[in-house]
Design a protein around this motif. Structure first.
Motif, short mmCIF file in Angstrom:
data_model
loop_
_atom_site.label_atom_id
_atom_site.label_comp_id
_atom_site.label_asym_id
_atom_site.label_seq_id
_atom_site.Cartn_x
_atom_site.Cartn_y
_atom_site.Cartn_z
N GLU A 270 -65.03 23.11 27.60
CA GLU A 270 -64.51 21.65 27.92
C GLU A 270 -62.79 21.66 27.61
O GLU A 270 -62.21 21.29 28.47
N LEU A 271 -62.46 22.48 26.46
CA LEU A 271 -61.16 22.22 26.19
C LEU A 271 -60.41 23.48 27.30
O LEU A 271 -59.35 23.30 27.79
N GLU A 272 -61.15 24.47 27.37
CA GLU A 272 -60.69 25.51 28.13
C GLU A 272 -60.40 24.94 29.57
O GLU A 272 -59.29 25.41 30.25
N ARG A 273 -61.28 24.16 30.26
CA ARG A 273 -60.93 23.50 31.45
C ARG A 273 -59.72 22.71 31.39
O ARG A 273 -58.99 22.78 32.53
N ILE A 274 -59.62 21.95 30.35
CA ILE A 274 -58.45 20.89 30.37
C ILE A 274 -57.07 22.02 30.36
O ILE A 274 -55.97 21.77 31.06
N CYS A 275 -57.27 22.97 29.62
CA CYS A 275 -55.71 23.71 29.19
C CYS A 275 -55.27 24.64 30.48
O CYS A 275 -54.18 24.73 30.77
N ARG A 276 -56.80 24.86 31.38
CA ARG A 276 -56.15 25.60 32.44
C ARG A 276 -55.39 24.72 33.45
O ARG A 276 -54.60 25.25 34.23
N GLU A 277 -55.64 23.54 33.37
CA GLU A 277 -55.00 22.54 34.13
C GLU A 277 -53.76 21.84 33.70
O GLU A 277 -53.18 21.15 34.40
N MET A 278 -53.52 22.18 32.54
CA MET A 278 -52.56 21.55 31.58
C MET A 278 -51.12 21.96 31.92
O MET A 278 -50.90 23.49 31.75
N PRO A 279 -50.15 20.95 32.37
CA PRO A 279 -48.83 21.65 32.82
C PRO A 279 -48.31 21.96 31.29
O PRO A 279 -48.68 22.00 30.27
N GLU B 72 -63.87 11.72 35.27
CA GLU B 72 -62.83 12.87 35.79
C GLU B 72 -61.75 12.17 36.31
O GLU B 72 -60.63 12.78 36.20
N SER B 73 -61.67 11.03 36.79
CA SER B 73 -60.59 10.02 37.27
C SER B 73 -59.56 10.11 36.11
O SER B 73 -58.21 10.16 36.37
N LEU B 74 -60.04 9.54 35.00
CA LEU B 74 -59.22 9.45 33.81
C LEU B 74 -58.53 10.72 33.57
O LEU B 74 -57.39 10.53 33.43
N VAL B 75 -59.15 12.00 33.38
CA VAL B 75 -58.58 13.08 33.30
C VAL B 75 -57.40 13.53 34.22
O VAL B 75 -56.33 13.92 34.08
N GLU B 76 -57.80 13.21 35.55
CA GLU B 76 -56.72 13.57 36.52
C GLU B 76 -55.39 12.59 36.40
O GLU B 76 -54.46 13.18 36.28
N ILE C 24 -46.24 15.41 24.15
CA ILE C 24 -47.30 15.88 23.61
C ILE C 24 -48.56 15.53 24.06
O ILE C 24 -48.94 14.30 24.52
N ALA C 25 -49.52 16.34 24.22
CA ALA C 25 -50.96 16.14 24.78
C ALA C 25 -51.64 16.18 23.66
O ALA C 25 -51.88 17.27 22.70
N LYS C 26 -52.54 14.99 23.39
CA LYS C 26 -53.22 14.81 22.17
C LYS C 26 -54.79 14.90 22.59
O LYS C 26 -55.07 14.27 23.34
N ILE C 27 -55.67 15.86 22.10
CA ILE C 27 -57.03 15.77 22.34
C ILE C 27 -57.69 15.68 21.07
O ILE C 27 -57.59 16.63 20.14
N ALA D 90 -56.12 26.78 23.27
CA ALA D 90 -54.81 25.97 23.62
C ALA D 90 -53.68 27.07 23.35
O ALA D 90 -52.70 26.98 24.43
N ALA D 91 -53.56 27.79 22.42
CA ALA D 91 -52.68 28.75 22.33
C ALA D 91 -52.47 29.73 23.35
O ALA D 91 -51.39 30.00 23.91
N ARG D 92 -53.49 30.25 24.05
CA ARG D 92 -53.65 31.32 24.84
C ARG D 92 -52.96 30.76 26.14
O ARG D 92 -52.47 31.48 26.87
N HIS D 93 -53.14 29.39 26.52
CA HIS D 93 -52.52 28.74 27.83
C HIS D 93 -51.43 28.21 27.36
O HIS D 93 -50.67 28.22 28.64
#
Ligand code: SF4
Length: 279
Positions: free
Chosen positions: A221-230, A187-191, A208-211, A257-260
């Protein structure tokens, strides 16, 4: 005439402790010296800059334990670094670590040419040697070179030290289950990763954000990341090499990813250097 690092390394094998001569350069170990793995010319094998010719400066040492890591030889700080003696020659000389920024710059200059797009500082993990990476990136930038940083984004503090010298940042976001660490550490790493991405994006760095995704990666899991992604210039869904991630899964993940972040920025790109058998 073929440019070669040979002139710079012909004294290395007779080097004594602490100080040794490399051609016209006298090397003294300092705290900002770096532990490197290799310097060579090849093509960018990932993401939207795929196929661009780069000089790769690979640092050694990374504390993360990604289950898909493909640079296992450079997870620990290596005793020596191998330098390609001429661009694309695949002939190398070994130099004992650590290396000064001046020496690395001289080696990069030998590989620099009009056909080179940028210098990739990669790893291992560059943020684990912040002093060296900061100085190196600054020097490259002052020489007019385009600086591409590839990082796991493990430290926002370290990234913020070097951001001003970076033109292009490829920053990983590690999904749960891809790094051997506790849930709290992940969690800390993702922050930190998302904070690095935000800083890069806000400072005009091509970001470039690489996943990396696995066959078992869950969409939420990806949905959660994309919601918070600048906002980013590109979000790359990279199917893990050596395993089969289904087209259906990739379509679903790219859709999230495209929707977000926008259809023009969300892309699926595998590691091409492996497919082509390149470094
Ligand atoms: S961050 Fe990169 S170098 Fe470090 S363990 Fe993960 S894949 Fe390997």
């Amino acid at each position: 005439m073929e440019r070669s690092t040979a002139a710079y390394v012909n004294h290395a094998s007779t080097a004594g402790e602490g100080s040794w001569r490399l051609g016209s350069l006298t090397r003294q170990s300092t705290s900002s010296d770096g532990f490197l793995g290799e310097i060579f010319t090849s093509f960018q094998g990932e993401g939207p800059l795929l196929g661009r010719r780069q000089v790769f400066v690979r640092l050694s040492g990374c504390s993360l334990g990604c289950i898909y890591c493909d640079t296992g030889a450079y997870l620990r700080r290596t005793d020596s670094c191998r330098l390609e003696t001429a661009p694309g020659s695949r002939r190398f000389v070994e130099i004992r670590n650590p290396l000064s920024v001046d020496l690395v710059i001289e080696c990069v200059k030998l590989h620099a040419a009009p056909e080179v797009h940028s210098v990739s500082i990669t790893g291992g993990e560059p943020l684990e040697q912040p002093g060296f990476t900061e100085t190196l990136a600054g020097e490259l930038k002052s020489l007019g070179m385009t600086v591409y940083l590839e990082t796991n984004g493990c430290s926002f503090d370290m990234f913020s030290r070097i951001a001003e010298h970076i033109d292009i940042a490829a920053i990983d976001v590690k999904l749960p289950g891809t790094v051997r660490c506790s849930a709290a550490q992940c969690e800390s790493l993702v922050e930190n990763e998302l904070a690095c991405i935000r800083l890069a994006s806000e400072n005009g760095i091509y970001t470039i954000a690489k996943i990396v995704v696995l066959p078992e990666t869950a969409e939420h899991e990806l949905e959660r990341i994309c919601r918070e992604m600048p906002s980013v210039d590109a979000i790359v869904i990279q199917p893990v090499s050596g395993q089969s991630v289904s087209e259906l899964k990739l379509l679903a993940l790219q859709g999230i990813a495209a929707r977000h972040l926008g259809a023009d920025r969300a892309m699926v790109i595998p590691q091409m250097h492996k497919a082509l058998g390149m470094m």
